[in-house]
Design a protein around this motif. Structure first.
Motif, PDB file in Angstrom:
ATOM      1  N   LYS A   6      -6.895 -18.722 -40.431  1.00  0.00           N
ATOM      2  CA  LYS A   6      -7.730 -18.696 -41.630  1.00  0.00           C
ATOM      3  C   LYS A   6      -8.814 -19.772 -41.553  1.00  0.00           C
ATOM      4  CE  LYS A   6      -4.386 -16.954 -45.035  1.00  0.00           C
ATOM      5  NZ  LYS A   6      -3.706 -17.283 -46.319  1.00  0.00           N
ATOM      6  N   TRP A   7      -8.401 -20.970 -41.175  1.00  0.00           N
ATOM      7  CA  TRP A   7      -9.359 -22.068 -41.099  1.00  0.00           C
ATOM      8  C   TRP A   7     -10.400 -21.815 -40.011  1.00  0.00           C
ATOM      9  CZ3 TRP A   7     -10.527 -26.174 -44.053  1.00  0.00           C
ATOM     10  CH2 TRP A   7      -9.633 -26.478 -45.091  1.00  0.00           C
ATOM     11  N   PHE A   8      -9.987 -21.249 -38.917  1.00  0.00           N
ATOM     12  CA  PHE A   8     -10.916 -20.925 -37.829  1.00  0.00           C
ATOM     13  C   PHE A   8     -11.965 -19.930 -38.309  1.00  0.00           C
ATOM     14  CE2 PHE A   8     -11.800 -18.052 -34.157  1.00  0.00           C
ATOM     15  CZ  PHE A   8     -12.556 -18.943 -33.412  1.00  0.00           C
ATOM     16  N   LEU A   9     -11.524 -18.877 -38.992  1.00  0.00           N
ATOM     17  CA  LEU A   9     -12.450 -17.881 -39.523  1.00  0.00           C
ATOM     18  C   LEU A   9     -13.322 -18.478 -40.624  1.00  0.00           C
ATOM     19  CD1 LEU A   9     -10.085 -14.770 -39.699  1.00  0.00           C
ATOM     20  CD2 LEU A   9     -11.748 -15.343 -37.925  1.00  0.00           C
ATOM     21  N   PHE A  10     -12.739 -19.367 -41.421  1.00  0.00           N
ATOM     22  CA  PHE A  10     -13.490 -20.040 -42.481  1.00  0.00           C
ATOM     23  C   PHE A  10     -14.647 -20.837 -41.892  1.00  0.00           C
ATOM     24  CE2 PHE A  10     -14.003 -23.841 -45.253  1.00  0.00           C
ATOM     25  CZ  PHE A  10     -14.466 -23.207 -46.388  1.00  0.00           C
ATOM     26  N   LEU A  11     -14.399 -21.536 -40.780  1.00  0.00           N
ATOM     27  CA  LEU A  11     -15.454 -22.312 -40.131  1.00  0.00           C
ATOM     28  C   LEU A  11     -16.560 -21.399 -39.605  1.00  0.00           C
ATOM     29  CD1 LEU A  11     -13.384 -25.001 -38.179  1.00  0.00           C
ATOM     30  CD2 LEU A  11     -14.746 -25.325 -40.254  1.00  0.00           C
ATOM     31  N   ILE A  12     -16.187 -20.218 -39.129  1.00  0.00           N
ATOM     32  CA  ILE A  12     -17.206 -19.279 -38.644  1.00  0.00           C
ATOM     33  C   ILE A  12     -18.138 -18.871 -39.781  1.00  0.00           C
ATOM     34  CG2 ILE A  12     -17.598 -16.958 -37.717  1.00  0.00           C
ATOM     35  CD1 ILE A  12     -14.990 -17.246 -36.162  1.00  0.00           C
ATOM     36  N   ILE A 172     -31.848 -26.589 -32.128  1.00  0.00           N
ATOM     37  CA  ILE A 172     -30.412 -26.890 -32.224  1.00  0.00           C
ATOM     38  C   ILE A 172     -29.657 -25.776 -32.958  1.00  0.00           C
ATOM     39  CG2 ILE A 172     -30.655 -29.402 -32.113  1.00  0.00           C
ATOM     40  CD1 ILE A 172     -30.365 -29.489 -35.122  1.00  0.00           C
ATOM     41  N   ASN A 173     -30.382 -24.950 -33.719  1.00  0.00           N
ATOM     42  CA  ASN A 173     -29.733 -23.830 -34.401  1.00  0.00           C
ATOM     43  C   ASN A 173     -29.269 -22.747 -33.427  1.00  0.00           C
ATOM     44  OD1 ASN A 173     -30.386 -25.058 -36.807  1.00  0.00           O
ATOM     45  ND2 ASN A 173     -32.139 -23.756 -37.224  1.00  0.00           N
ATOM     46  N   VAL A 174     -29.935 -22.671 -32.273  1.00  0.00           N
ATOM     47  CA  VAL A 174     -29.694 -21.549 -31.358  1.00  0.00           C
ATOM     48  C   VAL A 174     -28.261 -21.536 -30.827  1.00  0.00           C
ATOM     49  CG1 VAL A 174     -30.415 -20.445 -29.207  1.00  0.00           C
ATOM     50  CG2 VAL A 174     -32.137 -21.379 -30.779  1.00  0.00           C
ATOM     51  N   PRO A 175     -27.752 -22.637 -30.241  1.00  0.00           N
ATOM     52  CA  PRO A 175     -26.358 -22.575 -29.762  1.00  0.00           C
ATOM     53  C   PRO A 175     -25.348 -22.385 -30.887  1.00  0.00           C
ATOM     54  CG  PRO A 175     -27.244 -24.812 -29.586  1.00  0.00           C
ATOM     55  CD  PRO A 175     -28.387 -23.927 -29.893  1.00  0.00           C
ATOM     56  N   ILE A 176     -25.610 -22.980 -32.063  1.00  0.00           N
ATOM     57  CA  ILE A 176     -24.695 -22.818 -33.192  1.00  0.00           C
ATOM     58  C   ILE A 176     -24.690 -21.367 -33.659  1.00  0.00           C
ATOM     59  CG2 ILE A 176     -24.169 -23.531 -35.561  1.00  0.00           C
ATOM     60  CD1 ILE A 176     -25.584 -26.178 -34.960  1.00  0.00           C
ATOM     61  N   GLY A 177     -25.887 -20.789 -33.800  1.00  0.00           N
ATOM     62  CA  GLY A 177     -25.998 -19.412 -34.265  1.00  0.00           C
ATOM     63  C   GLY A 177     -25.381 -18.418 -33.295  1.00  0.00           C
ATOM     64  N   LEU A 178     -25.658 -18.590 -31.987  1.00  0.00           N
ATOM     65  CA  LEU A 178     -25.093 -17.677 -30.997  1.00  0.00           C
ATOM     66  C   LEU A 178     -23.577 -17.770 -30.953  1.00  0.00           C
ATOM     67  CD1 LEU A 178     -27.608 -17.987 -27.997  1.00  0.00           C
ATOM     68  CD2 LEU A 178     -27.329 -16.071 -29.574  1.00  0.00           C
ATOM     69  N   THR A 179     -23.059 -18.990 -31.065  1.00  0.00           N
ATOM     70  CA  THR A 179     -21.603 -19.171 -31.088  1.00  0.00           C
ATOM     71  C   THR A 179     -20.990 -18.462 -32.290  1.00  0.00           C
ATOM     72  OG1 THR A 179     -21.792 -21.331 -30.001  1.00  0.00           O
ATOM     73  CG2 THR A 179     -19.732 -20.873 -31.158  1.00  0.00           C
ATOM     74  N   ALA A 180     -21.635 -18.590 -33.465  1.00  0.00           N
ATOM     75  CA  ALA A 180     -21.129 -17.931 -34.676  1.00  0.00           C
ATOM     76  C   ALA A 180     -21.153 -16.416 -34.529  1.00  0.00           C
ATOM     77  CB  ALA A 180     -21.957 -18.361 -35.889  1.00  0.00           C
ATOM     78  N   VAL A 181     -22.213 -15.872 -33.918  1.00  0.00           N
ATOM     79  CA  VAL A 181     -22.318 -14.427 -33.724  1.00  0.00           C
ATOM     80  C   VAL A 181     -21.221 -13.923 -32.785  1.00  0.00           C
ATOM     81  CG1 VAL A 181     -23.740 -12.587 -32.720  1.00  0.00           C
ATOM     82  CG2 VAL A 181     -24.784 -14.284 -34.217  1.00  0.00           C
ATOM     83  N   ILE A 182     -21.016 -14.612 -31.671  1.00  0.00           N
ATOM     84  CA  ILE A 182     -20.014 -14.187 -30.687  1.00  0.00           C
ATOM     85  C   ILE A 182     -18.608 -14.264 -31.278  1.00  0.00           C
ATOM     86  CG2 ILE A 182     -18.946 -14.764 -28.471  1.00  0.00           C
ATOM     87  CD1 ILE A 182     -21.754 -15.763 -27.581  1.00  0.00           C
ATOM     88  N   LEU A 183     -18.283 -15.404 -31.902  1.00  0.00           N
ATOM     89  CA  LEU A 183     -16.947 -15.563 -32.484  1.00  0.00           C
ATOM     90  C   LEU A 183     -16.742 -14.627 -33.664  1.00  0.00           C
ATOM     91  CD1 LEU A 183     -16.525 -19.465 -32.392  1.00  0.00           C
ATOM     92  CD2 LEU A 183     -15.583 -17.764 -30.809  1.00  0.00           C
ATOM     93  N   GLY A 184     -17.794 -14.442 -34.478  1.00  0.00           N
ATOM     94  CA  GLY A 184     -17.684 -13.548 -35.620  1.00  0.00           C
ATOM     95  C   GLY A 184     -17.471 -12.107 -35.187  1.00  0.00           C
ATOM     96  N   PHE A 185     -18.206 -11.685 -34.155  1.00  0.00           N
ATOM     97  CA  PHE A 185     -18.063 -10.320 -33.635  1.00  0.00           C
ATOM     98  C   PHE A 185     -16.643 -10.084 -33.111  1.00  0.00           C
ATOM     99  CE2 PHE A 185     -18.292  -7.256 -30.129  1.00  0.00           C
ATOM    100  CZ  PHE A 185     -18.865  -6.177 -30.786  1.00  0.00           C
ATOM    101  N   LYS A 186     -16.079 -11.105 -32.477  1.00  0.00           N
ATOM    102  CA  LYS A 186     -14.763 -10.953 -31.851  1.00  0.00           C
ATOM    103  C   LYS A 186     -13.606 -11.077 -32.831  1.00  0.00           C
ATOM    104  CE  LYS A 186     -12.048 -12.572 -27.895  1.00  0.00           C
ATOM    105  NZ  LYS A 186     -12.015 -13.476 -26.712  1.00  0.00           N
ATOM    106  N   TYR A 187     -13.719 -12.009 -33.819  1.00  0.00           N
ATOM    107  CA  TYR A 187     -12.553 -12.352 -34.629  1.00  0.00           C
ATOM    108  C   TYR A 187     -12.622 -11.913 -36.096  1.00  0.00           C
ATOM    109  CZ  TYR A 187     -11.223 -15.253 -30.650  1.00  0.00           C
ATOM    110  OH  TYR A 187     -10.876 -15.686 -29.398  1.00  0.00           O
TER     111      TYR A 187
END
Length: 467
Positions: A6-12, A172-187
């Motif tokens: 839950k916390w992991f998804l919350f951070l995403i 600096i938004n680019v790595p954060i945004g891409l990470t959120a997209v990848i993790l969000g798509f997967k989880y």
């Protein structure tokens, strides 16, 4: 679902509010470096802020509704991806036009991703107490992002990592945004879409035009001395608002889907919570405006020293939000009331400390720190008060309404309180005029916070209406 999951998804999903608020504040201190880098004018630099706010505020309600029609996960990921691409475009911009178009797209995409992030909270944390706690944490993340934004906006342009280091405030938004997209798509799992019928594109267009016609002259009108066009555009926004209301009534008679469901306002917590937020956000940014001008032009402090003092305010905010946010679920509105009282007391002390040419600088930092404690105590709980009893399937749309009101209130506060402040300064400007102007503007902000306190007492006496 395991707690850590839950916390992991919350951070995403929190990445949305973090990035959107960060980019609202990070440009403020960096504007001189941006101006030099793209060879822009003062007007271009104003638009760097204005275009983002207009795009963000004008589409928040539409963005909230879009998730209910097309799927919250899809809209969240699409908004985050477009925001990331727009951030890359800002960082690579070679002209003011390119930068401001990208900033507008940033604002629009932020308006689509943020309400979806909030809509996931009741799905991840369905229990009432747990949901209240997480809404408070979500609000504190937004406030912390504003503090980090101001700090990085001052720090990054002075770094010599790359040529024109100001570009990093967007990159600096680019790595954060891409990470959120990848993790969000997967989880992230898609939430059920319960809304039937077609999306209200005409209503969205009318609302966007109404908010743009209202917000743009509010921000630019004060800067330019309220030219005729700004007054005309404000009046025209009223006409557009009437057209939007008429169109919504037609949809009610036809049984067509609504962009703003009047049923939201039957919820007592939501109604009064919106009023509380309205008066609080009239103070939020107008405070920074009048204090920045007074500290530098009235009291003769450097911009660097002023920035350090605002860091003191930020430290107070972060410390208070970390301590008080977990208490919101247990003590409710009492936490918010404590924060508003601290802010009122701090502003009264401001009138004494900031009205002297011989004030020890340590006192200034201490007063700003105390004010930050007040902000950190009340701000995270405002969202909780408004949205805590909203049904899960309505969280995206109602959060869009809340965030839109927030942005409109900020613009109104800067126009109203800033207008009072600058109206007291006459040419030629002398130091005594700053003291008078600061007194009247600060007394107005104190009055707004008194109204916030009264409304908090009122909401504590009303029965919760979750209909």
């Amino acid at each position: 679902m395991k707690k850590y999951t839950k916390w992991f998804l919350f951070l995403i999903v929190c990445s949305a509010i973090f990035l959107s608020v960060l980019d609202l504040f990070i440009v403020n201190v960096a504007l001189p470096s941006i101006k030099t880098g793209i060879k822009g004018s003062d007007a271009d630099m104003q638009l760097v802020i204005v275009m983002y706010i207009i795009g963000y505020a004008s589409f928040l309600i539409t963005g909230g509704r879009a998730g209910e029609y097309f799927g919250k996960k899809k809209v969240f990921l699409t908004g985050m991806l477009v925001f990331t691409i727009a951030s890359l475009s800002c960082g690579l911009a070679q002209s003011a036009i390119q930068l401001n178009v990208a900033r507008f797209i940033q604002g629009i995409s932020g308006a689509f991703m943020v309400p979806q992030g909030m809509a996931f909270i009741p799905a991840l944390f369905p229990g009432e107490k747990e949901r209240i706690k997480m809404l408070g944490i979500y609000g504190s993340i937004a406030g912390t992002a504003s503090v980090i934004g101001q700090f990085l906006g001052g720090l990054i342009p002075d770094l010599e990592i790359i040529s024109q280091s100001w570009r990093l405030i967007f990159l600096i938004n680019v790595p954060i945004g891409l990470t959120a997209v990848i993790l969000g798509f997967k989880y992230l799992k898609e939430l059920s879409v319960k809304t039937n019928g077609k999306f209200d594109f005409i209503g969205s267009l009318l609302l966007m035009l109404t908010l743009t016609a209202f917000i743009y002259p509010l921000i630019q009108g004060r800067e330019l001395g309220w030219p005729v066009w700004s007054i005309v555009l404000l009046l025209f926004s009223g006409v557009l608002l009437l057209a939007f209301i008429y169109y919504q009534k037609l949809n009610i008679m036809k049984g067509s889907p609504l962009l703003i469901d009047p049923g939201f306002f039957k919820n007592t917590d939501f109604r009064i919570g919106l009023l509380i937020s309205l008066f609080y956000y009239l103070v939020q940014d107008s405070y920074f405006l009048i204090n920045t001008v007074n500290l530098q032009n009235g009291m003769g402090l450097s911009s660097a020293r002023t920035g350090i003092y605002f860091v003191c305010q930020g430290i107070g905010y972060v410390m208070a939000s970390m301590f008080f946010t977990p208490l919101v679920a247990r003590y409710g509105k009492s936490v918010s009331l404590t924060g508003s009282v601290i802010m009122i007391a701090a502003l009264l002390i401001h009138l004494v400390v900031f009205n002297s040419d011989h004030t020890p600088q340590l006192y200034i930092g201490m007063v700003l720190f105390v004010y930050g404690i007040g902000c950190g105590t009340i701000l995270p709980s405002l969202m909780t008060i408004s949205l805590k009893s909203i049904p899960e399937d309505q969280m995206g749309a109602s959060s869009g309404i809340y965030l839109t009101l927030q942005q409109v209130s900020v613009a109104m506060g800067v126009a109203i309180v800033g207008g009072v402040f600058f109206s007291k300064l006459h040419h030629p400007v002398v130091a005594k005029q700053f003291a008078i102007a600061y007194k009247w503007a600060t007394l107005m902000n104190i009055g707004f916070l008194v109204i916030v306190s009264v409304l908090l007492l009122l909401i504590s006496k009303t029965k919760q209406d979750n209909s």
